[in-house]
Enzyme design. Structure first.
Site, PDB file in Angstrom:
ATOM      1  N   LEU A 339       0.813  -1.202   0.000  1.00  0.00           N
ATOM      2  CA  LEU A 339       0.000   0.000   0.000  1.00  0.00           C
ATOM      3  C   LEU A 339       0.857   1.267   0.000  1.00  0.00           C
ATOM      4  O   LEU A 339       1.971   1.271   0.536  1.00  0.00           O
ATOM      5  CB  LEU A 339      -0.935   0.023   1.208  1.00  0.00           C
ATOM      6  CG  LEU A 339      -1.866  -1.182   1.375  1.00  0.00           C
ATOM      7  CD1 LEU A 339      -2.809  -0.944   2.555  1.00  0.00           C
ATOM      8  CD2 LEU A 339      -2.652  -1.469   0.104  1.00  0.00           C
ATOM      9  N   CYS A 340       0.300   2.323  -0.545  1.00  0.00           N
ATOM     10  CA  CYS A 340       1.035   3.586  -0.645  1.00  0.00           C
ATOM     11  C   CYS A 340       0.868   4.407   0.625  1.00  0.00           C
ATOM     12  O   CYS A 340       0.331   5.531   0.606  1.00  0.00           O
ATOM     13  CB  CYS A 340       0.545   4.369  -1.856  1.00  0.00           C
ATOM     14  SG  CYS A 340       1.003   3.608  -3.418  1.00  0.00           S
TER      15      CYS A 340
END
Length: 421
Positions: A339-340
């Site tokens: 995930l960012c």
């Protein structure tokens, strides 16, 4: 680990044989006459539900979706207990229409709401008064009582205004619901909370009896703990049984004849050790002198509430998925997902064997509050697959399903934002 040939990864793998064993262990820790509800919030996968229904557990649900899952698994709606601190008219009406008759309520308003909707449907419902006791009990994993809370009516409130917690024309108050805490793994802690619950129940029963309420059900909750995302087995709680039987004989003499019926609830104990998350390694690198292992799974697949600094604390034990493949640790790694956000971190300083992209790793004991307590909608990554195995039947191929949150694209003609700058 079962043979996972043909199972796409990441995948949650659930062993229904482990669910059966856990049910037997918990039943052995409880008095014979005690009822047992399964809390669907822990994991509503159909295979787990049908396994527990076959063993005699009843469903405890707290949403329309959980009720859908319970009825889809074959439970009779009359067996369900519908809980939750806030229920909309729509969901209560739906539950009544489908045959649910037992609800846990947290306030006089909730009794009146149930009465109004039962009258609308020309039916009669029953309810348990959920109680928020005056003080927490030591040793709790997650405090559920003794603090300002959405859960239950304070003991002092019921004692001071018992007339507000009595029957209505279409609702009969039939019992008390006391849930002190969760994730307790010590017999002494469990016994202590149940003893406190019964003392409180005795006071309330006497007070409410003067206003026509006859307590026929005592729901003592549960709190039975299990290892989460780390190695371990279901906790042996067998020493609890004789102590509870002696306590019940002392506090509720009619319990052996079902007057009142005593029931418990469990989620994590029944299914926690039955689930394993298997996920691929996407990347391995060095950064600022640290090993970094990037997995296809992160807080969107496991422990999203922990990722948001909620309980349970997330510190997964990551091992190689292949049996016998572990070797001496070579990595002192930060373990992250795809995930960012820097919050997508499972561990710092994890001791791992040498890993390469494409390797499979596993996190044990995530059958409860794993996939279904994670940030599955965040950033739109696909959900992991779910595979069901039965270790009592070696050689049986896993049964795999995949849930998707993907929405169909909206055509410009039907898009309400079309043409809006």
């Amino acid at each position: 680990m079962a043979d996972l040939e043909g199972v796409p990864t990441p995948a949650y793998v659930y062993d229904v044989a482990e669910v059966r064993r856990n049910h037997e262990l918990l039943r052995a820790a409880l008095p014979d006459r005690a009822g047992l509800f399964y809390s669907l919030k822990a994991n509503p996968h159909p295979a787990l539900l049908t396994t527990l229904r076959a063993r005699g557990a009843r469903p405890e649900v707290c949403s329309t979706g959980e009720l859908d899952a319970a009825l889809g698994a074959g439970w009779d709606p009359a067996d369900a207990l519908y809980t939750g601190p806030g229920k909309s008219d729509a969901e209560v009406r739906d539950a009544l229409t489908r045959g649910v008759r037992l609800f846990s309520v947290d306030s006089p308003h909730a009794i009146e709401q149930l009465d109004r909707l039962a009258a609308e449907g020309a039916v009669t419902a029953r309810c348990l008064l959920r109680i928020n006791d005056d003080q927490p009990v030591p040793g709790q994993g997650l405090v559920m009582t003794g603090v300002a809370s959405q859960f239950g009516a304070d003991t002092g409130w019921v004692m001071a205004e018992p007339e507000r917690f009595t029957d209505r024309p279409r609702v009969e108050v039939v019992g008390l619901h006391l849930y002190m805490g969760t994730n307790l793994t010590e017999v002494d802690s469990l016994y202590g909370q149940f003893r406190r619950s019964l003392a409180t129940a005795r006071r309330l029963t006497e007070r409410l009896a003067a206003h026509g309420v006859r307590v026929r059900v005592l729901d003592l909750g549960g709190g039975f703990g299990a290892p989460f995302a780390k190695a371990g087995e279901a906790v042996d709680l067998s020493a609890l049984r004789p102590r509870l039987q002696e306590l019940f004989d002392e506090e509720i003499p009619g319990w052996r004849d079902g007057a009142p019926e005593v029931v418990f609830e469990s989620g994590r104990y029944l299914v926690g050790t039955a689930g394993t998350l298997v996920t691929p390694v996407l990347d391995v690198k060095r950064s600022q002198g640290k090993d970094v292992v990037v997995l296809a799974s992160g807080i969107h697949h496991l422990g999203g509430m922990s990722g948001l600094r909620r309980l349970p604390v997330l510190a997964p034990h990551v091992v190689r998925a292949a049996a016998g493949a572990d070797s001496a640790p070579e990595l002192d790694a930060i373990v992250v997902g795809p995930l960012c956000t820097p919050l997508d971190t499972w561990a710092r300083g994890a001791k791992l064997p040498a890993l390469s992209p494409g390797d499979l790793v596993a996190v044990p004991n995530v059958g409860a509050y794993g996939l279904y307590a994670s940030l599955v909608g965040f950033l739109g990554h696909p959900l992991p697959a779910e595979a069901v195995v039965d270790s009592d039947r070696p050689g049986t191929a896993p049964v795999t399903t995949r849930v998707s949150l993907t929405r169909a694209p909206v055509s410009p003609a039907s898009d309400p934002t079309s043409g809006v700058n």
